[in-house]
Design a protein around this motif. Structure first.
Motif, mmCIF file in Angstrom:
data_model
loop_
_atom_site.group_PDB
_atom_site.id
_atom_site.type_symbol
_atom_site.label_atom_id
_atom_site.label_comp_id
_atom_site.label_asym_id
_atom_site.label_seq_id
_atom_site.Cartn_x
_atom_site.Cartn_y
_atom_site.Cartn_z
ATOM 1 N N PHE A 1 0.832 -1.202 0.000
ATOM 2 C CA PHE A 1 0.000 0.000 0.000
ATOM 3 C C PHE A 1 0.864 1.249 0.000
ATOM 4 O O PHE A 1 0.485 2.282 -0.575
ATOM 5 C CB PHE A 1 -0.921 -0.013 1.217
ATOM 6 C CG PHE A 1 -1.983 1.054 1.191
ATOM 7 C CD1 PHE A 1 -3.031 0.983 0.293
ATOM 8 C CD2 PHE A 1 -1.936 2.121 2.066
ATOM 9 C CE1 PHE A 1 -4.009 1.974 0.253
ATOM 10 C CE2 PHE A 1 -2.916 3.111 2.049
ATOM 11 C CZ PHE A 1 -3.952 3.030 1.138
ATOM 12 N N ALA A 2 2.044 1.174 0.631
ATOM 13 C CA ALA A 2 2.959 2.319 0.643
ATOM 14 C C ALA A 2 3.399 2.677 -0.766
ATOM 15 O O ALA A 2 3.515 3.859 -1.114
ATOM 16 C CB ALA A 2 4.171 2.011 1.519
ATOM 17 N N ALA A 3 3.648 1.670 -1.590
ATOM 18 C CA ALA A 3 4.043 1.930 -2.977
ATOM 19 C C ALA A 3 2.916 2.626 -3.732
ATOM 20 O O ALA A 3 3.162 3.549 -4.523
ATOM 21 C CB ALA A 3 4.412 0.617 -3.664
ATOM 22 N N LEU A 4 1.672 2.210 -3.498
ATOM 23 C CA LEU A 4 0.536 2.868 -4.148
ATOM 24 C C LEU A 4 0.436 4.330 -3.727
ATOM 25 O O LEU A 4 0.184 5.209 -4.555
ATOM 26 C CB LEU A 4 -0.757 2.131 -3.795
ATOM 27 C CG LEU A 4 -1.094 0.876 -4.597
ATOM 28 C CD1 LEU A 4 -2.371 0.248 -4.071
ATOM 29 C CD2 LEU A 4 -1.242 1.192 -6.079
ATOM 30 N N ILE A 5 0.627 4.597 -2.446
ATOM 31 C CA ILE A 5 0.530 5.976 -1.957
ATOM 32 C C ILE A 5 1.600 6.847 -2.605
ATOM 33 O O ILE A 5 1.321 7.953 -3.096
ATOM 34 C CB ILE A 5 0.651 6.013 -0.423
ATOM 35 C CG1 ILE A 5 -0.576 5.364 0.221
ATOM 36 C CG2 ILE A 5 0.809 7.449 0.062
ATOM 37 C CD1 ILE A 5 -0.502 5.305 1.731
ATOM 38 N N ILE A 6 2.844 6.364 -2.630
ATOM 39 C CA ILE A 6 3.931 7.144 -3.224
ATOM 40 C C ILE A 6 3.660 7.423 -4.696
ATOM 41 O O ILE A 6 3.811 8.556 -5.182
ATOM 42 C CB ILE A 6 5.271 6.405 -3.046
ATOM 43 C CG1 ILE A 6 5.625 6.290 -1.553
ATOM 44 C CG2 ILE A 6 6.395 7.124 -3.797
ATOM 45 C CD1 ILE A 6 6.827 5.412 -1.269
ATOM 46 N N ALA A 7 3.244 6.383 -5.426
ATOM 47 C CA ALA A 7 2.976 6.551 -6.856
ATOM 48 C C ALA A 7 1.820 7.521 -7.092
ATOM 49 O O ALA A 7 1.884 8.379 -7.978
ATOM 50 C CB ALA A 7 2.680 5.198 -7.488
ATOM 51 N N HIS A 8 0.771 7.412 -6.294
ATOM 52 C CA HIS A 8 -0.389 8.282 -6.491
ATOM 53 C C HIS A 8 -0.074 9.717 -6.082
ATOM 54 O O HIS A 8 -0.597 10.661 -6.700
ATOM 55 C CB HIS A 8 -1.586 7.744 -5.711
ATOM 56 C CG HIS A 8 -2.343 6.687 -6.443
ATOM 57 N ND1 HIS A 8 -3.673 6.808 -6.784
ATOM 58 C CD2 HIS A 8 -1.954 5.494 -6.931
ATOM 59 C CE1 HIS A 8 -4.074 5.733 -7.433
ATOM 60 N NE2 HIS A 8 -3.047 4.918 -7.527
ATOM 61 N N VAL A 9 0.747 9.906 -5.071
ATOM 62 C CA VAL A 9 1.154 11.259 -4.701
ATOM 63 C C VAL A 9 1.866 11.927 -5.878
ATOM 64 O O VAL A 9 1.644 13.109 -6.180
ATOM 65 C CB VAL A 9 2.060 11.240 -3.457
ATOM 66 C CG1 VAL A 9 2.731 12.602 -3.253
ATOM 67 C CG2 VAL A 9 1.253 10.888 -2.213
ATOM 68 N N ILE A 10 2.713 11.179 -6.554
ATOM 69 C CA ILE A 10 3.467 11.732 -7.681
ATOM 70 C C ILE A 10 2.542 12.122 -8.832
ATOM 71 O O ILE A 10 2.704 13.192 -9.435
ATOM 72 C CB ILE A 10 4.530 10.721 -8.150
ATOM 73 C CG1 ILE A 10 5.603 10.561 -7.062
ATOM 74 C CG2 ILE A 10 5.171 11.169 -9.469
ATOM 75 C CD1 ILE A 10 6.623 9.491 -7.364
ATOM 76 N N ILE A 11 1.547 11.297 -9.134
ATOM 77 C CA ILE A 11 0.696 11.595 -10.296
ATOM 78 C C ILE A 11 -0.380 12.631 -9.987
ATOM 79 O O ILE A 11 -0.873 13.294 -10.905
ATOM 80 C CB ILE A 11 0.058 10.314 -10.871
ATOM 81 C CG1 ILE A 11 -0.926 9.699 -9.874
ATOM 82 C CG2 ILE A 11 1.109 9.314 -11.288
ATOM 83 C CD1 ILE A 11 -1.774 8.587 -10.475
ATOM 84 N N VAL A 12 -0.767 12.791 -8.714
ATOM 85 C CA VAL A 12 -1.805 13.780 -8.394
ATOM 86 C C VAL A 12 -1.209 15.111 -7.949
ATOM 87 O O VAL A 12 -1.927 16.114 -7.896
ATOM 88 C CB VAL A 12 -2.773 13.256 -7.311
ATOM 89 C CG1 VAL A 12 -3.383 11.931 -7.719
ATOM 90 C CG2 VAL A 12 -2.109 13.149 -5.950
ATOM 91 N N PHE A 13 0.081 15.120 -7.649
ATOM 92 C CA PHE A 13 0.726 16.361 -7.194
ATOM 93 C C PHE A 13 0.553 17.509 -8.186
ATOM 94 O O PHE A 13 0.263 18.640 -7.766
ATOM 95 C CB PHE A 13 2.204 16.094 -6.914
ATOM 96 C CG PHE A 13 2.977 17.324 -6.547
ATOM 97 C CD1 PHE A 13 2.834 17.900 -5.292
ATOM 98 C CD2 PHE A 13 3.849 17.915 -7.452
ATOM 99 C CE1 PHE A 13 3.548 19.042 -4.953
ATOM 100 C CE2 PHE A 13 4.561 19.049 -7.125
ATOM 101 C CZ PHE A 13 4.413 19.624 -5.871
ATOM 102 N N PRO A 14 0.717 17.307 -9.511
ATOM 103 C CA PRO A 14 0.526 18.433 -10.434
ATOM 104 C C PRO A 14 -0.869 19.045 -10.385
ATOM 105 O O PRO A 14 -1.012 20.264 -10.533
ATOM 106 C CB PRO A 14 0.810 17.809 -11.811
ATOM 107 C CG PRO A 14 1.663 16.622 -11.531
ATOM 108 C CD PRO A 14 1.188 16.097 -10.218
#
Length: 268
Positions: free
Chosen positions: A130-143
């Motif tokens: 789940f940590a990997a999902l959070i990191i990846a989603h933070v990167i794609i939603v940050f913009p």
């Protein structure tokens, strides 16, 4: 003030019909009593809504998507707010390059991001977590969070902050009592857009999700690979109903105009 002509009204009507028709069709198919995808012709039935209870993996995936979207968009805002304030307020070397770097995930296809994240997290021992999902989603939603927060910060009246400083307000008090309320519509809009993007993402998440961390779009995608019954339409109808309820409540207690357009309170 000129009125819309007949052609404009026809265009608007066609546009609305094209946008709304797929949603209506999905909702109608969800009420079919048949065991295959079809519009209900022999009456309406809640058969496929009751069937959702027999598939707890859909319910679990919904909560995973909800938690992932809320957490990743919140974390993205923690980085987006200071980044937006720095870019809007200061002129420094590399400012434009830094802004382009922050927005670069928008230019990379999610399939490419998914493959890259899969390889990276697998090498780091975080594959399927789940940590990997959070990191990846933070990167794609940050913009998405950054753009709306940056728009609010750019249009902010700095004289209000200067007045607060002249009255003795410290850094934290200035941010909490003056800056944050001024950019709050942009912050809320950024969080909402980031949440929607995270909740709806499939193309990248399908590479990272494991059996215990499947999101709702991934679960639905995997289901329709082997089944053609209306269960997915009933799940979609439930999500549509929840979304409409949330929008109605948001408009009632906060105002969609403030979220979508950043308008201030107009008498609510």
């Amino acid at each position: 003030m000129s009125r819309n002509g007949p052609l404009a009204l026809i265009f608007h009507t066609v546009f609305v019909v094209v946008m709304v028709a797929p949603i209506l069709v999905v909702c109608l198919v969800a009420f079919t009593p048949e065991g295959f995808l079809s519009l209900p012709t022999n009456g309406f039935s809640l058969r496929w809504f009751r069937t959702i209870l027999n598939y707890p993996e859909f319910i679990h995936a919904f909560w995973v998507s909800l938690g992932l979207g809320a957490l990743s968009s919140f974390v993205a805002l923690l980085f987006a707010v200071p980044a937006a304030l720095a870019i809007a307020r200061y002129r420094f070397r590399g400012r434009d390059a830094l802004a382009a770097l922050f927005l670069s995930p928008l230019m990379i296809p999610h399939v490419v991001l998914g493959i890259a994240f899969l390889r990276f997290f697998t090498s780091a021992g975080l594959g399927g977590s789940f940590a990997a999902l959070i990191i990846a989603h933070v990167i794609i939603v940050f913009p998405f969070a950054l753009r709306l927060t940056l728009a609010a910060a750019t249009g902010m009246d700095r004289t209000v902050e200067m007045a607060a400083v002249s009255l003795g307000a410290g850094g934290w008090t200035l941010f909490r009592r003056v800056t944050l309320p001024l950019i709050l519509p942009g912050v809320i809009s950024g969080w909402a857009l980031a949440f929607i993007q995270s909740f709806d993402d499939l193309t990248m998440t399908v590479f990272l999700a494991a059996p215990g961390t499947e999101t709702l779009p991934v679960r639905m995608f995997l289901y329709i690979q082997d089944n053609i019954d209306p269960l997915v339409t009933s799940v979609s109808a439930c999500v549509i109903a929840i979304t409409m309820t949330a929008l109605i409540l948001l408009d009632r207690f906060y105002g969609l105009d403030r979220v979508l357009a950043g308008k201030g309170d107009t008498g609510r």
